[in-house]
Design an enzyme around this catalytic site. Structure first.
Site, PDB file in Angstrom:
ATOM      1  N   GLY A  47       3.075  42.186 -21.922  1.00  0.00           N
ATOM      2  CA  GLY A  47       4.390  42.967 -22.281  1.00  0.00           C
ATOM      3  C   GLY A  47       4.649  44.484 -21.640  1.00  0.00           C
ATOM      4  O   GLY A  47       3.591  44.988 -21.226  1.00  0.00           O
ATOM      5  N   GLN A  52       7.436  52.666 -21.485  1.00  0.00           N
ATOM      6  CA  GLN A  52       6.261  52.842 -20.700  1.00  0.00           C
ATOM      7  C   GLN A  52       6.379  53.091 -19.183  1.00  0.00           C
ATOM      8  O   GLN A  52       5.582  53.225 -18.647  1.00  0.00           O
ATOM      9  CB  GLN A  52       5.203  51.597 -20.707  1.00  0.00           C
ATOM     10  N   CYS A  90      -3.618  47.816 -23.702  1.00  0.00           N
ATOM     11  CA  CYS A  90      -2.216  48.266 -23.377  1.00  0.00           C
ATOM     12  C   CYS A  90      -2.292  48.873 -21.822  1.00  0.00           C
ATOM     13  O   CYS A  90      -3.449  49.580 -21.545  1.00  0.00           O
ATOM     14  CB  CYS A  90      -1.765  49.438 -24.394  1.00  0.00           C
ATOM     15  N   LEU A  91      -1.178  48.544 -21.227  1.00  0.00           N
ATOM     16  CA  LEU A  91      -1.204  48.984 -19.731  1.00  0.00           C
ATOM     17  C   LEU A  91      -1.123  50.467 -19.760  1.00  0.00           C
ATOM     18  O   LEU A  91      -1.622  51.249 -18.848  1.00  0.00           O
ATOM     19  CB  LEU A  91       0.176  48.590 -19.130  1.00  0.00           C
ATOM     20  N   HIS A 132       3.382  44.828 -31.049  1.00  0.00           N
ATOM     21  CA  HIS A 132       2.665  45.833 -30.301  1.00  0.00           C
ATOM     22  C   HIS A 132       3.669  46.353 -29.451  1.00  0.00           C
ATOM     23  O   HIS A 132       4.051  47.579 -29.284  1.00  0.00           O
ATOM     24  CB  HIS A 132       1.849  45.208 -29.409  1.00  0.00           C
ATOM     25  N   GLU A 133       4.822  45.857 -28.749  1.00  0.00           N
ATOM     26  CA  GLU A 133       5.937  46.100 -27.938  1.00  0.00           C
ATOM     27  C   GLU A 133       6.952  47.020 -28.673  1.00  0.00           C
ATOM     28  O   GLU A 133       7.226  47.965 -28.417  1.00  0.00           O
ATOM     29  CB  GLU A 133       6.250  44.909 -27.065  1.00  0.00           C
ATOM     30  N   HIS A 136       5.806  50.535 -29.193  1.00  0.00           N
ATOM     31  CA  HIS A 136       6.024  51.344 -28.266  1.00  0.00           C
ATOM     32  C   HIS A 136       7.596  52.166 -28.371  1.00  0.00           C
ATOM     33  O   HIS A 136       7.684  53.380 -28.029  1.00  0.00           O
ATOM     34  CB  HIS A 136       6.098  50.562 -26.937  1.00  0.00           C
TER      35      HIS A 136
END
Ligand code: NI
Length: 172
Positions: A47, A52, A90-91, A132-133, A136
């Site tokens: 994702g 991000q 997470c990226l 999760h997304e 963000h």
């Protein structure tokens, strides 16, 4: 062609902003979605939220293994009281994994890349990725769910990411 989007890391203020709702879905949003998808695969994530890559709009893309989809202006209609724990990465937090407890079922509503209203019931991995997304877009990250021990364990990595974000170095 490599993505032109620059991934932001923990410590970057853009990850703590509340993203604006998208007023209408047009060509600019579709280009951004395409680029987010390209970047998500390049970074090997499941994702990627616009926040991000420093774009303060309520848009994210995800792929739980069944192909990519785009989400605009996500809303939760229902969350189950039943919660399950999953280890999440997470990226924007490379090398860090946190046990996160979240509702195992969610009913969500959003606009797809054509601007159509979508309502879906999600369980399993997809429910987790979606939450999760969506987090963000509201300035939340998995590290916020960390236990005291987890936070201590990753203290050095977090400090390094903050430093990278402060000086603006792009790390591979
Ligand atoms: Ni993330």
């Amino acid at each position: 062609m490599a993505t032109a989007l620059k991934l932001r890391f923990y410590g970057d203020p853009c990850l703590r902003k509340i993203a604006f709702k998208v007023a209408s879905v047009g060509p600019a949003e579709r280009i951004l979605i395409r680029e987010l998808m390209r970047a998500m695969y390049e970074f090997e994530g499941s994702g990627l939220a616009a926040s991000q890559v420093g774009i303060n709009e309520q848009i994210f893309v995800a792929d739980a293994g069944e192909g990519p989809f785009a989400v605009i202006n996500p809303e939760f209609i229902k969350k189950s009281s039943d919660e399950t724990v999953m280890e999440e990465g997470c990226l924007s937090l490379p090398g860090i994994r946190i046990n996160v407890k979240r509702p195992s079922f969610v009913r969500i509503r959003y606009l797809d890349e054509d601007g159509h209203k979508v309502e879906r019931d999600l369980t399993g991995l997809l429910a987790k990725i979606f939450q999760h997304e969506a987090d963000h877009l509201f300035g939340r990250m998995v590290i916020d769910y960390a236990s005291k021990d987890e936070r201590e364990k990753f203290q050095e990595k977090l400090a390094r990411l903050e430093e990278i974000s402060r000086v603006g170095i792009k790390v591979a």
